[in-house]
Design an enzyme around this catalytic site. Structure first.
Site, PDB file in Angstrom:
ATOM      1  N   LYS A   1      15.768  24.356  23.946  1.00 16.54           N
ATOM      2  CA  LYS A   1      14.578  25.051  24.458  1.00 16.54           C
ATOM      3  C   LYS A   1      14.383  24.805  25.957  1.00 16.54           C
ATOM      4  O   LYS A   1      14.139  25.734  26.719  1.00 16.54           O
ATOM      5  CB  LYS A   1      13.311  24.582  23.710  1.00 16.54           C
ATOM      6  CG  LYS A   1      13.393  24.706  22.205  1.00 16.54           C
ATOM      7  CD  LYS A   1      12.148  24.149  21.518  1.00 16.54           C
ATOM      8  CE  LYS A   1      11.892  22.672  21.746  1.00 16.54           C
ATOM      9  NZ  LYS A   1      12.840  21.737  21.122  1.00 16.54           N
TER      10      LYS A   1
ATOM     11  N   ARG B   1      12.561  11.495  15.156  1.00 15.93           N
ATOM     12  CA  ARG B   1      11.928  12.687  15.745  1.00 15.93           C
ATOM     13  C   ARG B   1      12.187  13.911  14.871  1.00 15.93           C
ATOM     14  O   ARG B   1      11.334  14.781  14.733  1.00 15.93           O
ATOM     15  CB  ARG B   1      12.475  12.940  17.151  1.00 15.93           C
ATOM     16  CG  ARG B   1      11.868  12.018  18.192  1.00 15.93           C
ATOM     17  CD  ARG B   1      12.718  11.911  19.430  1.00 15.93           C
ATOM     18  NE  ARG B   1      12.789  13.139  20.194  1.00 15.93           N
ATOM     19  CZ  ARG B   1      13.747  13.397  21.086  1.00 15.93           C
ATOM     20  NH1 ARG B   1      14.707  12.523  21.314  1.00 15.93           N
ATOM     21  NH2 ARG B   1      13.752  14.528  21.739  1.00 15.93           N
TER      22      ARG B   1
ATOM     23  N   ARG C   1       2.999  22.036  18.592  1.00 15.10           N
ATOM     24  CA  ARG C   1       3.877  21.313  17.674  1.00 15.10           C
ATOM     25  C   ARG C   1       3.206  21.045  16.339  1.00 15.10           C
ATOM     26  O   ARG C   1       3.824  20.418  15.462  1.00 15.10           O
ATOM     27  CB  ARG C   1       4.226  19.965  18.283  1.00 15.10           C
ATOM     28  CG  ARG C   1       5.566  19.944  18.991  1.00 15.10           C
ATOM     29  CD  ARG C   1       5.683  18.570  19.601  1.00 15.10           C
ATOM     30  NE  ARG C   1       7.029  18.148  19.770  1.00 15.10           N
ATOM     31  CZ  ARG C   1       7.699  18.267  20.913  1.00 15.10           C
ATOM     32  NH1 ARG C   1       7.173  18.866  21.937  1.00 15.10           N
ATOM     33  NH2 ARG C   1       8.916  17.787  21.002  1.00 15.10           N
TER      34      ARG C   1
ATOM     35  N   ARG D   1      22.799  13.913  25.901  1.00 12.11           N
ATOM     36  CA  ARG D   1      21.992  14.503  26.980  1.00 12.11           C
ATOM     37  C   ARG D   1      21.777  13.519  28.131  1.00 12.11           C
ATOM     38  O   ARG D   1      21.585  12.326  27.918  1.00 12.11           O
ATOM     39  CB  ARG D   1      20.629  14.927  26.434  1.00 12.11           C
ATOM     40  CG  ARG D   1      19.694  15.385  27.541  1.00 12.11           C
ATOM     41  CD  ARG D   1      18.521  16.136  27.036  1.00 12.11           C
ATOM     42  NE  ARG D   1      17.694  15.354  26.117  1.00 12.11           N
ATOM     43  CZ  ARG D   1      16.660  15.863  25.457  1.00 12.11           C
ATOM     44  NH1 ARG D   1      16.356  17.142  25.589  1.00 12.11           N
ATOM     45  NH2 ARG D   1      15.966  15.107  24.644  1.00 12.11           N
TER      46      ARG D   1
ATOM     47  N   ARG E   1      17.234   9.587  28.292  1.00 14.53           N
ATOM     48  CA  ARG E   1      15.853   9.363  27.871  1.00 14.53           C
ATOM     49  C   ARG E   1      15.792   8.251  26.822  1.00 14.53           C
ATOM     50  O   ARG E   1      16.665   8.154  25.965  1.00 14.53           O
ATOM     51  CB  ARG E   1      15.278  10.662  27.263  1.00 14.53           C
ATOM     52  CG  ARG E   1      14.825  11.635  28.312  1.00 14.53           C
ATOM     53  CD  ARG E   1      14.457  12.992  27.771  1.00 14.53           C
ATOM     54  NE  ARG E   1      13.721  13.031  26.518  1.00 14.53           N
ATOM     55  CZ  ARG E   1      13.281  14.162  25.950  1.00 14.53           C
ATOM     56  NH1 ARG E   1      13.494  15.332  26.556  1.00 14.53           N
ATOM     57  NH2 ARG E   1      12.639  14.133  24.805  1.00 14.53           N
TER      58      ARG E   1
HETATM   59  P1  AP5 Z   1      17.538  20.637  25.688  1.00 15.12           P
HETATM   60  O1  AP5 Z   1      17.456  21.979  26.327  1.00 15.12           O
HETATM   61  O2  AP5 Z   1      17.124  19.436  26.497  1.00 15.12           O
HETATM   62  O3  AP5 Z   1      16.797  20.649  24.262  1.00 15.12           O
HETATM   63  P2  AP5 Z   1      15.278  20.789  23.878  1.00 15.12           P
HETATM   64  O4  AP5 Z   1      15.211  21.749  22.733  1.00 15.12           O
HETATM   65  O5  AP5 Z   1      14.431  21.107  25.079  1.00 15.12           O
HETATM   66  O6  AP5 Z   1      15.016  19.323  23.348  1.00 15.12           O
HETATM   67  P3  AP5 Z   1      13.975  18.172  23.688  1.00 15.12           P
HETATM   68  O7  AP5 Z   1      14.536  16.907  23.125  1.00 15.12           O
HETATM   69  O8  AP5 Z   1      13.597  18.105  25.135  1.00 15.12           O
HETATM   70  O9  AP5 Z   1      12.811  18.571  22.880  1.00 15.12           O
HETATM   71  P4  AP5 Z   1      11.836  17.638  22.270  1.00 15.12           P
HETATM   72  O10 AP5 Z   1      11.045  18.671  21.617  1.00 15.12           O
HETATM   73  O11 AP5 Z   1      12.231  16.557  21.389  1.00 15.12           O
HETATM   74  O12 AP5 Z   1      11.289  16.774  23.502  1.00 15.12           O
HETATM   75  P5  AP5 Z   1      10.070  16.976  24.463  1.00 15.12           P
HETATM   76  O13 AP5 Z   1      10.487  16.555  25.792  1.00 15.12           O
HETATM   77  O14 AP5 Z   1       9.479  18.324  24.269  1.00 15.12           O
HETATM   78  O15 AP5 Z   1      19.063  20.462  25.187  1.00 15.12           O
HETATM   79  C1  AP5 Z   1      19.488  19.261  24.553  1.00 15.12           C
HETATM   80  C2  AP5 Z   1      20.919  18.918  25.018  1.00 15.12           C
HETATM   81  O16 AP5 Z   1      21.827  19.928  24.552  1.00 15.12           O
HETATM   82  C3  AP5 Z   1      21.108  18.880  26.553  1.00 15.12           C
HETATM   83  O17 AP5 Z   1      21.982  17.832  26.845  1.00 15.12           O
HETATM   84  C4  AP5 Z   1      21.722  20.249  26.914  1.00 15.12           C
HETATM   85  O18 AP5 Z   1      22.557  20.168  28.063  1.00 15.12           O
HETATM   86  C5  AP5 Z   1      22.524  20.564  25.649  1.00 15.12           C
HETATM   87  N1  AP5 Z   1      22.554  21.979  25.330  1.00 15.12           N
HETATM   88  C6  AP5 Z   1      21.507  22.855  25.404  1.00 15.12           C
HETATM   89  N2  AP5 Z   1      21.895  24.081  24.983  1.00 15.12           N
HETATM   90  C7  AP5 Z   1      23.210  23.946  24.619  1.00 15.12           C
HETATM   91  C8  AP5 Z   1      24.174  24.866  24.084  1.00 15.12           C
HETATM   92  N3  AP5 Z   1      23.848  26.137  23.840  1.00 15.12           N
HETATM   93  N4  AP5 Z   1      25.437  24.398  23.819  1.00 15.12           N
HETATM   94  C9  AP5 Z   1      25.751  23.090  24.060  1.00 15.12           C
HETATM   95  N5  AP5 Z   1      24.880  22.194  24.577  1.00 15.12           N
HETATM   96  C10 AP5 Z   1      23.619  22.619  24.844  1.00 15.12           C
HETATM   97  O19 AP5 Z   1       9.036  15.938  23.850  1.00 15.12           O
HETATM   98  C11 AP5 Z   1       9.239  14.530  23.934  1.00 15.12           C
HETATM   99  C12 AP5 Z   1       8.110  13.814  23.231  1.00 15.12           C
HETATM  100  O20 AP5 Z   1       6.837  14.103  23.846  1.00 15.12           O
HETATM  101  C13 AP5 Z   1       7.893  14.175  21.747  1.00 15.12           C
HETATM  102  O21 AP5 Z   1       8.759  13.447  20.908  1.00 15.12           O
HETATM  103  C14 AP5 Z   1       6.418  13.769  21.574  1.00 15.12           C
HETATM  104  O22 AP5 Z   1       6.275  12.387  21.448  1.00 15.12           O
HETATM  105  C15 AP5 Z   1       5.787  14.178  22.879  1.00 15.12           C
HETATM  106  N6  AP5 Z   1       5.248  15.553  22.861  1.00 15.12           N
HETATM  107  C16 AP5 Z   1       5.676  16.608  23.629  1.00 15.12           C
HETATM  108  N7  AP5 Z   1       4.971  17.710  23.346  1.00 15.12           N
HETATM  109  C17 AP5 Z   1       4.070  17.359  22.396  1.00 15.12           C
HETATM  110  C18 AP5 Z   1       3.075  18.068  21.675  1.00 15.12           C
HETATM  111  N8  AP5 Z   1       2.851  19.378  21.873  1.00 15.12           N
HETATM  112  N9  AP5 Z   1       2.358  17.401  20.745  1.00 15.12           N
HETATM  113  C19 AP5 Z   1       2.543  16.092  20.531  1.00 15.12           C
HETATM  114  N10 AP5 Z   1       3.488  15.353  21.171  1.00 15.12           N
HETATM  115  C20 AP5 Z   1       4.238  15.984  22.095  1.00 15.12           C
END
Ligand code: AP5
Length: 218
Positions: A13, A172, A89, A128, A161
């Site tokens: 995403k 997660r 979420r 990542r 991270r």
């Molecule tokens: P990437 O694009 O980074 O994936 P992503 O879907 O954005 O994953 P995230 O881990 O960032 O999402 P998340 O939801 O866990 O974390 P967030 O920061 O939102 O891609 C992943 C990897 O794959 C990268 O290395 C990339 O290069 C590679 N890749 C991408 N596309 C590819 C492809 N097509 N082919 C091959 N490789 C590819 O949240 C972190 C924390 O914050 C949560 O755990 C929670 O504690 C808190 N939080 C955030 N938002 C909320 C909320 N709304 N409510 C409550 N807690 C929240």
């Protein structure tokens, strides 16, 4: 366009939201990036509170997240459109977003669901690397930087991270299944759900995203 990106952690995403921001100028609003920035600011009470949850792979409480997102959406750059990456979420977050938008005569154009297999997600998250300066996203194998350990865009250090260890990733994903996956049905019922095969490569996924956006804007 007012968009949300849904899907398991690591489905890609953030990668697609950053591309959409660079290429189409639609602001990416990543709640994960907002929380990580707050967590590096020692004076931020929100950062201190968030750390208790983020490092353990738990969700930050809804009231905290809803307040953060309302403040961010009220900023001028979000007035003409946004991509919400990581919010909502939970069902209460989704309802709060619907209410906030409709009280301003706005609505979501699409909820884009990134669908990927569990093994793919674990490989992506554990490989990542993210840049310190601006959160540009890399993968050791699938999207390596030109110079090892350095961001292609701004030269800053790449780091792993804290929540990308295999144990926290598995937790997660359990949290995702329980609290976030139900949103897929929530948005399907509203008629705005679109699905992207997140097993595809980064450019293929972007092409599919553009097809969806073109179809939705007519
Ligand atoms: P990437 O694009 O980074 O994936 P992503 O879907 O954005 O994953 P995230 O881990 O960032 O999402 P998340 O939801 O866990 O974390 P967030 O920061 O939102 O891609 C992943 C990897 O794959 C990268 O290395 C990339 O290069 C590679 N890749 C991408 N596309 C590819 C492809 N097509 N082919 C091959 N490789 C590819 O949240 C972190 C924390 O914050 C949560 O755990 C929670 O504690 C808190 N939080 C955030 N938002 C909320 C909320 N709304 N409510 C409550 N807690 C929240």
């Amino acid at each position: 366009m007012n968009l949300i990106f849904l899907g398991a952690n690591g489905a890609g995403k953030g990668t697609q939201a950053k591309l959409l921001q660079e290429r189409e100028g639609i602001p990416q609003i990543s709640t994960g990036d907002i929380l990580r920035a707050a967590m590096t600011d020692v004076r931020s009470p929100v950062g201190e509170e968030a750390r208790k949850y983020v490092d353990r792979g738990e969700l930050v409480p809804d009231d905290v997240m809803i307040a953060i997102i309302k403040t961010r959406l009220a900023e001028p750059d979000a007035a003409r459109g946004f991509v919400l990456d990581g919010f909502p979420r939970t069902i209460p977050q989704a309802r709060a977003l619907d209410e906030w938008l409709s009280s301003r005569g706005r609505s979501l154009d699409a909820a884009v669901y990134f669908e990927a297999r569990r093994e793919t997600i674990i490989r992506r998250l554990t490989g990542r690397r993210v840049c310190r300066a601006a959160g540009h996203i890399y993968h050791m194998e699938y999207h390596p930087p030109r110079v090892e350990g350095r961001c292609d865009v701004d030269g800053s250090e790449l780091y792993q991270r804290d929540d990308d260890s295999e144990e926290t990733v598995r937790h997660r994903l359990e949290v995702y299944d329980r609290q976030t996956q139900p949103l897929v049905e929530y948005y399907r019922a509203q008629g705005i759900l679109e699905t992207i095969d997140a097993e595809a490569d980064i450019e293929q996924m972007y092409q599919r995203l553009m097809q969806i956006l073109t179809a939705r804007t007519g």
